[in-house]
Design an enzyme around this catalytic site. Structure first.
Site, short mmCIF file in Angstrom:
data_model
loop_
_atom_site.label_atom_id
_atom_site.label_comp_id
_atom_site.label_asym_id
_atom_site.label_seq_id
_atom_site.Cartn_x
_atom_site.Cartn_y
_atom_site.Cartn_z
N ASN A 9 0.87 -1.18 0.00
CA ASN A 9 0.00 0.00 0.00
C ASN A 9 0.90 1.23 0.00
O ASN A 9 1.54 1.53 1.00
CB ASN A 9 -0.88 -0.04 1.26
CG ASN A 9 -1.67 1.25 1.44
OD1 ASN A 9 -1.80 2.05 0.51
ND2 ASN A 9 -2.20 1.44 2.65
N TRP A 10 0.95 1.92 -1.13
CA TRP A 10 1.88 3.06 -1.25
C TRP A 10 1.34 4.33 -0.62
O TRP A 10 2.05 5.35 -0.56
CB TRP A 10 2.22 3.30 -2.73
CG TRP A 10 3.03 2.21 -3.34
CD1 TRP A 10 3.58 1.13 -2.70
CD2 TRP A 10 3.39 2.07 -4.72
NE1 TRP A 10 4.26 0.34 -3.59
CE2 TRP A 10 4.16 0.88 -4.85
CE3 TRP A 10 3.14 2.82 -5.87
CZ2 TRP A 10 4.67 0.45 -6.07
CZ3 TRP A 10 3.65 2.39 -7.08
CH2 TRP A 10 4.41 1.21 -7.18
N LYS A 11 0.10 4.30 -0.20
CA LYS A 11 -0.50 5.50 0.44
C LYS A 11 -0.26 6.73 -0.43
O LYS A 11 -0.25 6.63 -1.64
CB LYS A 11 0.04 5.68 1.86
CG LYS A 11 -0.02 4.40 2.67
CD LYS A 11 0.25 4.61 4.12
CE LYS A 11 0.26 3.27 4.84
NZ LYS A 11 0.30 3.39 6.27
N HIS A 94 -9.26 0.94 5.08
CA HIS A 94 -7.96 1.12 5.73
C HIS A 94 -8.13 2.01 6.96
O HIS A 94 -8.94 2.94 6.96
CB HIS A 94 -6.96 1.74 4.75
CG HIS A 94 -5.56 1.70 5.27
ND1 HIS A 94 -5.08 2.63 6.15
CD2 HIS A 94 -4.56 0.80 5.06
CE1 HIS A 94 -3.83 2.30 6.46
NE2 HIS A 94 -3.49 1.21 5.80
N GLU A 96 -6.49 4.36 8.09
CA GLU A 96 -6.30 5.81 7.87
C GLU A 96 -7.57 6.43 7.30
O GLU A 96 -7.88 7.59 7.58
CB GLU A 96 -5.09 6.05 6.95
CG GLU A 96 -3.79 5.82 7.72
CD GLU A 96 -2.63 5.32 6.89
OE1 GLU A 96 -2.68 5.41 5.65
OE2 GLU A 96 -1.66 4.80 7.48
N GLU A 166 -4.99 -5.36 10.53
CA GLU A 166 -3.96 -4.36 10.76
C GLU A 166 -4.22 -3.65 12.09
O GLU A 166 -5.03 -2.72 12.16
CB GLU A 166 -4.00 -3.32 9.64
CG GLU A 166 -3.76 -3.89 8.27
CD GLU A 166 -3.22 -2.83 7.33
OE1 GLU A 166 -2.13 -3.03 6.80
OE2 GLU A 166 -3.88 -1.79 7.15
N GLY A 172 2.85 1.88 10.71
CA GLY A 172 3.80 2.98 10.55
C GLY A 172 4.53 3.35 11.83
O GLY A 172 5.18 4.39 11.91
N SER A 212 3.83 -2.54 10.20
CA SER A 212 5.29 -2.56 10.31
C SER A 212 5.91 -3.89 9.89
O SER A 212 6.87 -4.35 10.51
CB SER A 212 5.73 -2.15 11.72
OG SER A 212 5.28 -0.84 12.01
N GLY A 234 5.07 1.16 4.67
CA GLY A 234 6.39 1.77 4.51
C GLY A 234 7.39 0.91 3.75
O GLY A 234 8.10 1.40 2.85
C1 PEP Z 1 -0.49 -0.08 6.06
O1 PEP Z 1 -0.59 1.09 5.81
O2 PEP Z 1 -1.38 -0.83 5.62
C2 PEP Z 1 0.63 -0.55 6.85
C3 PEP Z 1 0.58 -1.73 7.38
O3 PEP Z 1 1.69 0.32 7.01
P1 PEP Z 1 3.15 -0.02 7.63
O4 PEP Z 1 3.61 -1.29 6.98
O5 PEP Z 1 4.00 1.15 7.27
O6 PEP Z 1 2.96 -0.18 9.09
#
Ligand code: PEP
Length: 250
Positions: A9-11, A94, A96, A166, A172, A212, A234
């Site tokens: 997921n490049w956000k 998600h 976010e 998640e 993050g 993460s 990330g």
């Molecule tokens: C995500 O945004 O779905 C995610 C898991 O981010 P990260 O790997 O950076 O924690």
């Protein structure tokens, strides 16, 4: 047997030209990966990434989609627009989007239903906040997110649904759920799916872990019985970090 599914997921990162360069190299280097691979760029990057990944086995997904056919929804993107450029997979719910854009379980469910009707594959994200976990509400929260998110779906629809667990506190932050904690949540989610759709559907449902994930922890996580892949934020942004993750079972 569930095939591991690793998604990036490049956000809100990468310009279209950066995304296209990355995707071209990924197409080459993911060619022999044993897992299913997906990347989710921003809307404006999608055409360039679809073009760069033409003929490759890497799936391109959107990070969101609207739940209407079209019309007066300023700033939104429809399923038909995505289909037209060759995108048929979408990440929904998600954390976010829940946290910053007020998306509720009911709203996410409306998007899930609409996108399925339009022939999309879905990655439905669920996960608890730290305070929900610390106050002993993990199962209540995950149960609600899964039940409401999947409300109105048939067992057949579930062939097009991946669930991503998640924990919000691990996204993050560099904090990862321990493999045992993640497995416990995944097994619970699978039991909720079994309660709604039956054990055959639950056994075939891919449940990704996100939070993460890195090359250093991916193998231990993927070794858990109910963890069937990863949704990576990330560490999906550089090939240095993403390639070892998608090659974690080679
Ligand atoms: C995500 O945004 O779905 C995610 C898991 O981010 P990260 O790997 O950076 O924690």
């Amino acid at each position: 047997m569930r095939q591991l599914y690793i998604a990036g997921n490049w956000k809100m990162n990468k310009t279209p030209s950066e995304a296209a360069l990355f995707a071209k190299e990924l197409a080459e280097k993911a060619a022999d990966a044993k897992v299913k691979v997906m990347v989710a760029p921003t809307f404006v990057c999608l055409p360039a990434v679809v073009e760069a990944l033409k003929g490759s086995r890497v799936i391109v997904a959107a990070q969101n989609v609207n739940d209407h056919e079209g019309g007066a929804y300023t700033g939104e993107v429809s399923c038909d627009m995505l289909s037209d450029i060759g995108v048929k997979t979408v990440i929904l719910g998600h954390s976010e989007r829940r946290q910053y854009y007020g998306e509720t379980d009911e709203f996410i469910n409306a998007k899930v239903l609409f996108a399925l009707k339009k022939g999309f594959d879905i990655v439905l994200c669920v996960g608890e906040t730290l305070s929900e976990r610390e106050s002993g509400r993990l199962r209540e929260v995950l149960g609600r997110q899964v039940k409401v998110g999947l409300s109105g779906l048939s067992a057949e629809d579930m062939a097009h649904v991946t669930i991503a667990y998640e924990p919000v506190w691990a996204i993050g932050t560099g904090k990862t759920a321990t493999p045992a904690d993640a497995e416990d949540a995944h097994a619970f989610i699978r039991s909720v799916v079994a309660g709604i759709f039956g054990s055959d559907v639950a056994e075939n449902t891919i449940i990704q872990y996100g939070g993460s994930v890195k090359s250093g922890n991916v193998r231990e996580l993927m070794a858990q019985k109910d963890i069937d892949g990863a949704l990576v934020g990330g560490a999906s942004l550089t090939l240095d970090q993403f390639l070892p993750i998608i090659h974690c079972v080679d």
